[in-house]
Every structure is written in structure tokens, then in C-alpha cells.
Enzyme design. Structure first.
Site, short mmCIF file in Angstrom:
data_model
loop_
_atom_site.label_atom_id
_atom_site.label_comp_id
_atom_site.label_asym_id
_atom_site.label_seq_id
_atom_site.Cartn_x
_atom_site.Cartn_y
_atom_site.Cartn_z
N SER A 31 117.46 -25.65 37.49
CA SER A 31 116.40 -26.65 37.72
C SER A 31 116.22 -26.95 39.19
CB SER A 31 116.74 -27.97 37.03
OG SER A 31 116.81 -27.81 35.66
N HIS A 62 111.22 -24.55 35.75
CA HIS A 62 111.73 -23.25 35.28
C HIS A 62 110.55 -22.30 35.08
CE1 HIS A 62 115.89 -24.55 34.36
NE2 HIS A 62 115.32 -25.72 34.15
N HIS A 84 117.57 -23.46 27.18
CA HIS A 84 118.46 -24.58 26.89
C HIS A 84 118.42 -24.83 25.40
CE1 HIS A 84 116.89 -25.19 31.02
NE2 HIS A 84 118.11 -25.64 31.28
N TYR A 86 118.39 -27.61 24.02
CA TYR A 86 117.53 -28.74 23.66
C TYR A 86 116.08 -28.32 23.44
CZ TYR A 86 116.60 -28.88 28.74
OH TYR A 86 116.28 -28.55 30.03
N GLU A 87 115.77 -27.06 23.80
CA GLU A 87 114.41 -26.57 23.53
C GLU A 87 114.28 -26.04 22.10
OE1 GLU A 87 112.75 -24.33 27.22
OE2 GLU A 87 114.92 -24.20 27.34
N ALA A 114 121.77 -27.55 37.89
CA ALA A 114 121.76 -28.92 38.39
C ALA A 114 122.68 -29.72 37.49
CB ALA A 114 120.34 -29.48 38.32
N MET A 212 123.38 -29.63 31.05
CA MET A 212 122.88 -29.20 29.73
C MET A 212 122.72 -27.69 29.62
SD MET A 212 119.91 -32.08 29.36
CE MET A 212 120.18 -33.77 29.90
N SER A 213 123.37 -26.95 30.49
CA SER A 213 123.12 -25.50 30.47
C SER A 213 124.38 -24.70 30.77
CB SER A 213 122.05 -25.16 31.52
OG SER A 213 122.57 -25.36 32.83
N ASN A 236 122.80 -36.09 40.87
CA ASN A 236 122.94 -37.54 40.63
C ASN A 236 124.40 -37.84 40.32
OD1 ASN A 236 121.92 -36.04 38.02
ND2 ASN A 236 123.18 -37.74 37.29
N HIS A 248 114.50 -36.73 35.31
CA HIS A 248 114.32 -35.30 35.60
C HIS A 248 113.68 -35.12 36.98
CE1 HIS A 248 114.12 -31.07 34.90
NE2 HIS A 248 112.81 -31.03 34.93
N1 HPA Z 1 123.60 -35.21 32.81
C1 HPA Z 1 123.23 -34.09 32.16
N2 HPA Z 1 122.52 -33.13 32.73
C2 HPA Z 1 122.18 -33.28 34.01
C3 HPA Z 1 122.54 -34.41 34.75
C4 HPA Z 1 123.30 -35.44 34.11
O1 HPA Z 1 123.65 -36.47 34.70
N3 HPA Z 1 122.05 -34.24 36.00
C5 HPA Z 1 121.41 -33.04 36.01
N4 HPA Z 1 121.49 -32.45 34.81
#
Ligand code: HPA
Length: 275
Positions: A31, A62, A84, A86-87, A114, A212-213, A236, A248
Site C-alpha cells: 500500500s 494497489h 488481501h 478481506y477482499e 504497510a 493485513m497482508s 502508524n 487508510h
Molecule cells: N493495522 C492493520 N493493518 C495496518 C495497520 C494497522 O495498524 N497499519 C497499516 N496497515
């Protein structure tokens, strides 16, 4: 007649477009890191919809294309866009993408992503070298019959994150002049960000970063014998660790900030590969 599997079909399609090109490294851009692809020289761009068995990505940041070209003189197959969970259920797609890299000739699988940091000493905009993972996605891309052609049923995951490649990455970071903390990546299913209570639990489990990946890709890569390196762009502090709301857009912003370091690191790494 035996069916030709998607990875072979996709590799054949790519080879028809760029004959004689044998990539050494398969590089996945996470990402907000897609801009790295612009640095490839002599790049041939192949949209995923021209590659049998590849996904159509739905997520902002993406792009969904394979680039075949060179970075620091090393032949690279660069994936701009991943799948992912989640898709939707995408085990076949994860397997097809990673195995296509294998069939094309890659020996190294280098993934970027990320992620959120569980450590206050690794702040947004920094990089973290992943040296192990905890799979909390509740699923596994290798579920179902084993594809004997690509690997054995049971896969060892000690040293899944190649120690020799990690050493090269540390050397490259040192030369460039920044520290490269190592950590454990914990993968969640998403798409929501975690609750503060989940993050406290994950810290107890030994996680340093959450995302998440990537873990599903690493499992498929190890199954088919690819050497793996993973670097996270920290976007973050994880949920509950700061007053900032996790979004996001914020992820993309800080991934963009980390792109310069990521670029320097990948270039430095490739220069040291001696391919
Ligand atoms: N959690 C899950 N996925 C993420 C995060 C997070 O804090 N930051 C970037 N992708």
C-alpha cells in the site's frame, strides 16, 4: 490431457511479452509504495487481466500490474498490487501470483507492506525488517490438496525470513545511514483496524508490527522454495497507542513518506546481491 496450471499459463503469457527475460527477484509493492515501480529500467508493464489466474485488485493504492525490468542491473518481476483476504476468499490468487514468480525463474521473494507499529521506538515513516510472523488470519493459502509440483505437503517455517538476506539488508541500511529495527509481523484478516485490547493482546504474544497482508504470500513462497525478505513501512502506531485516528488515507500518506528510505534500501540490497 493434463491441465496446465495458472502459474504456468501466466508465466507463458509474460514470457511471450518479454521473451528471454528471467527475473531473479520478485518484488511486491505494498500500500502506497507502488511508486517504486517507476524506478525500473527497461520496464515492460503487464496488467493483471492479461495474466491468467491473476486478481483484479479493488483497493486504492494497489494498481494491479506486473512489471518486468531492472533495478541496479538486477532483473526484477515487480508486482504492483497484491490480494488481501478481506477482499474475499483468494487462496488461489495468492498461490497463482507467487508461483508465477517461481515459474518465471525468481529465486528471491521480496515483499514490502504497510503496517502499524506496536513499538513506540519505531515510529510512522520508518522501516521495520521482518524476521518472523504470527499468522492470526484464521486461514492458510495452502489449505486443500497439496500441489506437489510446487512443494511438499508440510512446510517448515524456521528461518522463513532468510537470515542471509536479512544480513544484506542490515548492511545496506548501515551504509545508507539509518537503523533497521527487526520485528515480528502479526497478520490479521482485516478490513477493520484493530481494537486497543487486541493490540495489547498481540503485544503479549510477541508482535512488533500488525498488518493485513504478506503472511499468506510468505507461506506460499516458502512452500515453493523461494527465499524470502520482507520490509514493512510503518504507517502508524497501532490502535490505542496514540491519539491519532488510524485511517487508510493516513496509511497511504506515511507509506509515501517511507518510500524514499524503502527505495534506498532496496537499491542498496540489490547492489549487494552480486547477481
Ligand atoms: N493495522 C492493520 N493493518 C495496518 C495497520 C494497522 O495498524 N497499519 C497499516 N496497515
Amino acid at each position: 490431457m493434463t491441465q496446465i496450471s495458472f502459474p504456468h499459463q501466466a508465466a507463458a503469457a509474460a514470457k511471450a511479452i518479454k521473451p528471454g527475460f528471467i527475473p531473479h527477484v520478485g518484488l511486491v509493492l505494498g500500500s502506497g509504495l507502488g511508486g517504486l515501480a517507476d524506478l525500473l529500467t527497461d520496464a515492460t508493464i503487464i496488467p493483471y487481466d492479461e495474466l491468467p489466474g491473476f486478481p483484479i485488485s479493488t483497493i486504492q493504492g494497489h494498481a494491479g500490474r506486473l512489471l518486468l525490468g531492472y533495478l541496479e542491473g538486477v532483473p526484477i518481476a515487480c508486482l504492483q498490487g497484491r490480494v488481501h483476504y478481506y477482499e474475499g476468499a483468494q487462496n488461489d490468487k495468492v498461490k497463482n501470483i507467487v508461483r508465477t514468480l517461481r515459474v518465471l525463474g525468481c529465486e528471491i521473494f521480496f515483499a514490502t507492506n504497510a503496517s502499524g507499529s506496536l513499538r513506540t521506538d519505531v515510529e510512522p515513516g520508518n522501516l521495520m525488517l521482518i524476521h518472523d510472523h504470527i499468522n492470526m488470519q484464521g486461514t492458510n493459502p495452502l489449505l486443500g490438496p497439496n500441489d506437489d509440483e510446487f512443494g511438499e505437503r508440510f512446510v517448515g517455517m524456521e528461518n522463513a525470513y532468510d537470515p542471509a538476506l536479512r544480513k544484506i539488508l542490515h548492511e545496506a541500511a548501515k551504509e545508507i545511514g539509518f537503523s533497521l529495527p527487526e520485528g515480528v509481523y502479526l497478520s490479521v484478516l482485516g478490513p477493520m483496524f484493530e481494537t486497543p485490547a487486541e493490540i495489547r493482546a498481540f503485544r503479549t504474544l510477541g508482535a512488533d508490527a500488525v498488518g493485513m497482508s504478506t503472511v499468506s504470500e510468505v507461506i506460499v513462497a516458502r512452500h515453493c522454495g523461494l527465499r524470502v525478505a520482507v520490509v514493512s513501512a510503518i504507517t502508524n502506531l497501532a490502535s490505542g497507542m496514540s491519539d491519532e485516528q488510524i485511517t487508510h488515507d493516513g496509511t497511504l500518506h506515511f507509506a509515501g513518506q517511507a518510500t524514499e528510505r524503502m527505495t534506498l534500501l532496496i537499491n542498496g540490497f540489490l547492489r549487494k546481491l552480486n547477481v
